[in-house]
Design a protein around this motif. Structure first.
Motif, PDB file in Angstrom:
ATOM      1  N   THR A 151     -11.889   9.571   9.129  1.00  0.00           N
ATOM      2  CA  THR A 151     -12.134   8.256   9.718  1.00  0.00           C
ATOM      3  C   THR A 151     -10.868   7.595  10.250  1.00  0.00           C
ATOM      4  OG1 THR A 151     -11.966   7.236   7.527  1.00  0.00           O
ATOM      5  CG2 THR A 151     -14.184   7.800   8.307  1.00  0.00           C
ATOM      6  N   GLU A 152      -9.715   7.991   9.707  1.00  0.00           N
ATOM      7  CA  GLU A 152      -8.439   7.428  10.154  1.00  0.00           C
ATOM      8  C   GLU A 152      -7.419   8.557  10.389  1.00  0.00           C
ATOM      9  OE1 GLU A 152      -7.010   3.848   8.139  1.00  0.00           O
ATOM     10  OE2 GLU A 152      -8.831   3.941   6.922  1.00  0.00           O
ATOM     11  N   PRO A 153      -7.660   9.404  11.387  1.00  0.00           N
ATOM     12  CA  PRO A 153      -6.765  10.553  11.601  1.00  0.00           C
ATOM     13  C   PRO A 153      -5.341  10.140  11.960  1.00  0.00           C
ATOM     14  CG  PRO A 153      -8.285  10.312  13.444  1.00  0.00           C
ATOM     15  CD  PRO A 153      -8.728   9.346  12.377  1.00  0.00           C
ATOM     16  N   GLY A 154      -5.163   8.960  12.471  1.00  0.00           N
ATOM     17  CA  GLY A 154      -3.827   8.498  12.852  1.00  0.00           C
ATOM     18  C   GLY A 154      -2.885   8.371  11.674  1.00  0.00           C
ATOM     19  N   LEU A 155      -3.406   8.024  10.510  1.00  0.00           N
ATOM     20  CA  LEU A 155      -2.547   7.905   9.329  1.00  0.00           C
ATOM     21  C   LEU A 155      -1.907   9.240   8.979  1.00  0.00           C
ATOM     22  CD1 LEU A 155      -4.458   5.589   6.809  1.00  0.00           C
ATOM     23  CD2 LEU A 155      -2.365   5.099   8.070  1.00  0.00           C
ATOM     24  N   ARG A 156      -2.725  10.285   8.920  1.00  0.00           N
ATOM     25  CA  ARG A 156      -2.172  11.599   8.581  1.00  0.00           C
ATOM     26  C   ARG A 156      -1.266  12.101   9.692  1.00  0.00           C
ATOM     27  NH1 ARG A 156      -5.973  16.429   6.741  1.00  0.00           N
ATOM     28  NH2 ARG A 156      -6.649  16.278   8.892  1.00  0.00           N
ATOM     29  N   ALA A 157      -1.640  11.849  10.932  1.00  0.00           N
ATOM     30  CA  ALA A 157      -0.817  12.300  12.057  1.00  0.00           C
ATOM     31  C   ALA A 157       0.561  11.628  12.037  1.00  0.00           C
ATOM     32  CB  ALA A 157      -1.525  12.011  13.376  1.00  0.00           C
ATOM     33  N   GLU A 158       0.579  10.337  11.743  1.00  0.00           N
ATOM     34  CA  GLU A 158       1.851   9.608  11.782  1.00  0.00           C
ATOM     35  C   GLU A 158       2.690   9.784  10.527  1.00  0.00           C
ATOM     36  OE1 GLU A 158       3.673   5.174  12.659  1.00  0.00           O
ATOM     37  OE2 GLU A 158       1.581   5.592  13.117  1.00  0.00           O
ATOM     38  N   THR A 204       0.853  -1.188   0.000  1.00  0.00           N
ATOM     39  CA  THR A 204       0.000   0.000   0.000  1.00  0.00           C
ATOM     40  C   THR A 204       0.885   1.232   0.000  1.00  0.00           C
ATOM     41  OG1 THR A 204      -1.634  -1.187   1.331  1.00  0.00           O
ATOM     42  CG2 THR A 204      -1.851   1.205   1.226  1.00  0.00           C
ATOM     43  N   LEU A 205       0.519   2.210  -0.799  1.00  0.00           N
ATOM     44  CA  LEU A 205       1.234   3.485  -0.827  1.00  0.00           C
ATOM     45  C   LEU A 205       0.363   4.543  -0.174  1.00  0.00           C
ATOM     46  CD1 LEU A 205       3.770   4.991  -1.848  1.00  0.00           C
ATOM     47  CD2 LEU A 205       2.431   5.598  -3.868  1.00  0.00           C
ATOM     48  N   LEU A 206       0.902   5.194   0.838  1.00  0.00           N
ATOM     49  CA  LEU A 206       0.221   6.327   1.471  1.00  0.00           C
ATOM     50  C   LEU A 206       0.607   7.575   0.686  1.00  0.00           C
ATOM     51  CD1 LEU A 206       0.773   5.496   5.245  1.00  0.00           C
ATOM     52  CD2 LEU A 206      -1.121   4.834   3.760  1.00  0.00           C
ATOM     53  N   THR A 207      -0.389   8.331   0.254  1.00  0.00           N
ATOM     54  CA  THR A 207      -0.171   9.453  -0.652  1.00  0.00           C
ATOM     55  C   THR A 207      -0.937  10.694  -0.206  1.00  0.00           C
ATOM     56  OG1 THR A 207      -2.068   8.960  -2.060  1.00  0.00           O
ATOM     57  CG2 THR A 207      -0.013   7.840  -2.589  1.00  0.00           C
ATOM     58  N   ARG A 208      -0.801  11.719  -1.014  1.00  0.00           N
ATOM     59  CA  ARG A 208      -1.557  12.960  -0.849  1.00  0.00           C
ATOM     60  C   ARG A 208      -1.783  13.517  -2.250  1.00  0.00           C
ATOM     61  NH1 ARG A 208       1.118  15.661   3.237  1.00  0.00           N
ATOM     62  NH2 ARG A 208      -0.691  15.335   4.551  1.00  0.00           N
ATOM     63  N   ALA A 209      -2.959  14.042  -2.504  1.00  0.00           N
ATOM     64  CA  ALA A 209      -3.274  14.622  -3.812  1.00  0.00           C
ATOM     65  C   ALA A 209      -2.270  15.717  -4.155  1.00  0.00           C
ATOM     66  CB  ALA A 209      -4.693  15.188  -3.810  1.00  0.00           C
ATOM     67  N   LEU A 231       5.420  11.859   3.248  1.00  0.00           N
ATOM     68  CA  LEU A 231       4.867  11.075   2.152  1.00  0.00           C
ATOM     69  C   LEU A 231       5.748  11.162   0.919  1.00  0.00           C
ATOM     70  CD1 LEU A 231       1.156  12.144   2.586  1.00  0.00           C
ATOM     71  CD2 LEU A 231       2.169   9.962   3.219  1.00  0.00           C
ATOM     72  N   PRO A 232       5.742  10.176   0.081  1.00  0.00           N
ATOM     73  CA  PRO A 232       4.980   8.934   0.111  1.00  0.00           C
ATOM     74  C   PRO A 232       5.591   7.921   1.085  1.00  0.00           C
ATOM     75  CG  PRO A 232       6.392   8.944  -1.810  1.00  0.00           C
ATOM     76  CD  PRO A 232       6.558  10.293  -1.140  1.00  0.00           C
ATOM     77  N   VAL A 233       4.735   7.047   1.587  1.00  0.00           N
ATOM     78  CA  VAL A 233       5.170   5.976   2.483  1.00  0.00           C
ATOM     79  C   VAL A 233       4.692   4.651   1.894  1.00  0.00           C
ATOM     80  CG1 VAL A 233       4.946   4.952   4.792  1.00  0.00           C
ATOM     81  CG2 VAL A 233       5.092   7.435   4.537  1.00  0.00           C
ATOM     82  N   VAL A 234       5.615   3.702   1.790  1.00  0.00           N
ATOM     83  CA  VAL A 234       5.279   2.364   1.316  1.00  0.00           C
ATOM     84  C   VAL A 234       5.037   1.476   2.528  1.00  0.00           C
ATOM     85  CG1 VAL A 234       6.081   0.334   0.028  1.00  0.00           C
ATOM     86  CG2 VAL A 234       6.728   2.642  -0.741  1.00  0.00           C
ATOM     87  N   LEU A 235       3.859   0.844   2.549  1.00  0.00           N
ATOM     88  CA  LEU A 235       3.549  -0.139   3.587  1.00  0.00           C
ATOM     89  C   LEU A 235       3.600  -1.519   2.959  1.00  0.00           C
ATOM     90  CD1 LEU A 235       0.420   1.472   5.313  1.00  0.00           C
ATOM     91  CD2 LEU A 235       2.832   1.750   5.931  1.00  0.00           C
ATOM     92  N   GLY A 293      -2.166  -1.044  -3.594  1.00  0.00           N
ATOM     93  CA  GLY A 293      -3.232  -0.201  -3.078  1.00  0.00           C
ATOM     94  C   GLY A 293      -2.683   1.175  -2.764  1.00  0.00           C
ATOM     95  N   SER A 294      -3.536   2.175  -2.742  1.00  0.00           N
ATOM     96  CA  SER A 294      -3.074   3.493  -2.327  1.00  0.00           C
ATOM     97  C   SER A 294      -4.137   4.148  -1.460  1.00  0.00           C
ATOM     98  CB  SER A 294      -2.705   4.367  -3.523  1.00  0.00           C
ATOM     99  OG  SER A 294      -3.779   5.035  -4.053  1.00  0.00           O
ATOM    100  N   VAL A 295      -3.654   4.914  -0.497  1.00  0.00           N
ATOM    101  CA  VAL A 295      -4.536   5.602   0.443  1.00  0.00           C
ATOM    102  C   VAL A 295      -4.095   7.059   0.523  1.00  0.00           C
ATOM    103  CG1 VAL A 295      -5.296   5.751   2.851  1.00  0.00           C
ATOM    104  CG2 VAL A 295      -4.918   3.511   1.800  1.00  0.00           C
ATOM    105  N   ASP A 296      -5.012   7.973   0.240  1.00  0.00           N
ATOM    106  CA  ASP A 296      -4.756   9.404   0.390  1.00  0.00           C
ATOM    107  C   ASP A 296      -5.000   9.746   1.860  1.00  0.00           C
ATOM    108  OD1 ASP A 296      -5.211  12.233   0.652  1.00  0.00           O
ATOM    109  OD2 ASP A 296      -5.502  12.343  -1.522  1.00  0.00           O
ATOM    110  N   VAL A 297      -3.934  10.085   2.576  1.00  0.00           N
ATOM    111  CA  VAL A 297      -4.056  10.298   4.028  1.00  0.00           C
ATOM    112  C   VAL A 297      -4.967  11.473   4.364  1.00  0.00           C
ATOM    113  CG1 VAL A 297      -1.848   9.214   4.572  1.00  0.00           C
ATOM    114  CG2 VAL A 297      -1.932  11.681   4.215  1.00  0.00           C
ATOM    115  N   ASP A 298      -5.085  12.443   3.465  1.00  0.00           N
ATOM    116  CA  ASP A 298      -5.981  13.571   3.722  1.00  0.00           C
ATOM    117  C   ASP A 298      -7.448  13.168   3.514  1.00  0.00           C
ATOM    118  OD1 ASP A 298      -3.837  15.308   4.307  1.00  0.00           O
ATOM    119  OD2 ASP A 298      -3.549  15.719   2.172  1.00  0.00           O
ATOM    120  N   ALA A 299      -7.679  12.334   2.494  1.00  0.00           N
ATOM    121  CA  ALA A 299      -9.045  11.915   2.188  1.00  0.00           C
ATOM    122  C   ALA A 299      -9.637  11.031   3.288  1.00  0.00           C
ATOM    123  CB  ALA A 299      -9.081  11.177   0.853  1.00  0.00           C
ATOM    124  N   VAL A 300      -8.806  10.277   3.984  1.00  0.00           N
ATOM    125  CA  VAL A 300      -9.313   9.375   5.033  1.00  0.00           C
ATOM    126  C   VAL A 300      -9.118   9.945   6.439  1.00  0.00           C
ATOM    127  CG1 VAL A 300      -8.982   7.320   3.620  1.00  0.00           C
ATOM    128  CG2 VAL A 300      -7.189   8.005   5.229  1.00  0.00           C
TER     129      VAL A 300
END
Length: 87
Positions: free
Chosen positions: A49-56, A10-15, A61-65, A39-46
Motif C-alpha cells: 500500500t505504501e511502496p514509496g517507503l520501502r523504495a526510499e 515514528t521508526l521505520l523498521t524491518r522484521a 533502516l532503521p530510520v527515525v521520522l 510509532g513503528s512501521v515495517d516498510v516490508d509489511a506496508v
C-alpha cells in the motif's frame, strides 16, 4: 520532562533487524521522557500500500521520522532528537 508542543516520532523498521530493535528501545526511553508514544512501521509489511517507503528508506533502516520528516538513520541521534523534541 514534557513539552507543550506535541511531536510525532515514528521508526521505520524491518522484521529481523537487530539495529531496528535497539533503535526502538532507545527511542521508547527518550520519548517516554517527553510523554510521546513511538510509532513503528515495517516498510516490508506496508509495501503493497505504501511502496514509496520501502523504495526510499529500505536500504538504510532503521530510520527515525520526526513529525513525518527524516531525522536520522542507522543510529538514533539522541542529542539532536532531545533538542528537537524540546522545541
Amino acid at each position: 520532562m514534557t513539552n507543550s508542543t506535541t511531536h510525532e516520532v515514528t521508526l521505520l523498521t524491518r522484521a529481523g533487524c537487530g539495529m531496528c530493535e535497539r533503535a526502538l528501545e532507545q527511542l521508547q526511553g527518550i520519548c517516554a521522557e517527553f510523554g510521546i508514544e513511538v510509532g513503528s512501521v515495517d516498510v516490508d509489511a506496508v509495501a503493497a500500500t505504501e511502496p514509496g517507503l520501502r523504495a526510499e528508506y529500505g536500504d538504510r533502516l532503521p530510520v527515525v521520522l520526526l513529525d513525518g520528516r527524516e531525522h536520522s538513520y542507522f543510529d538514533v541521534d539522541e542529542t539532536r532528537l532531545r533538542a528537537d523534541l524540546f522545541r
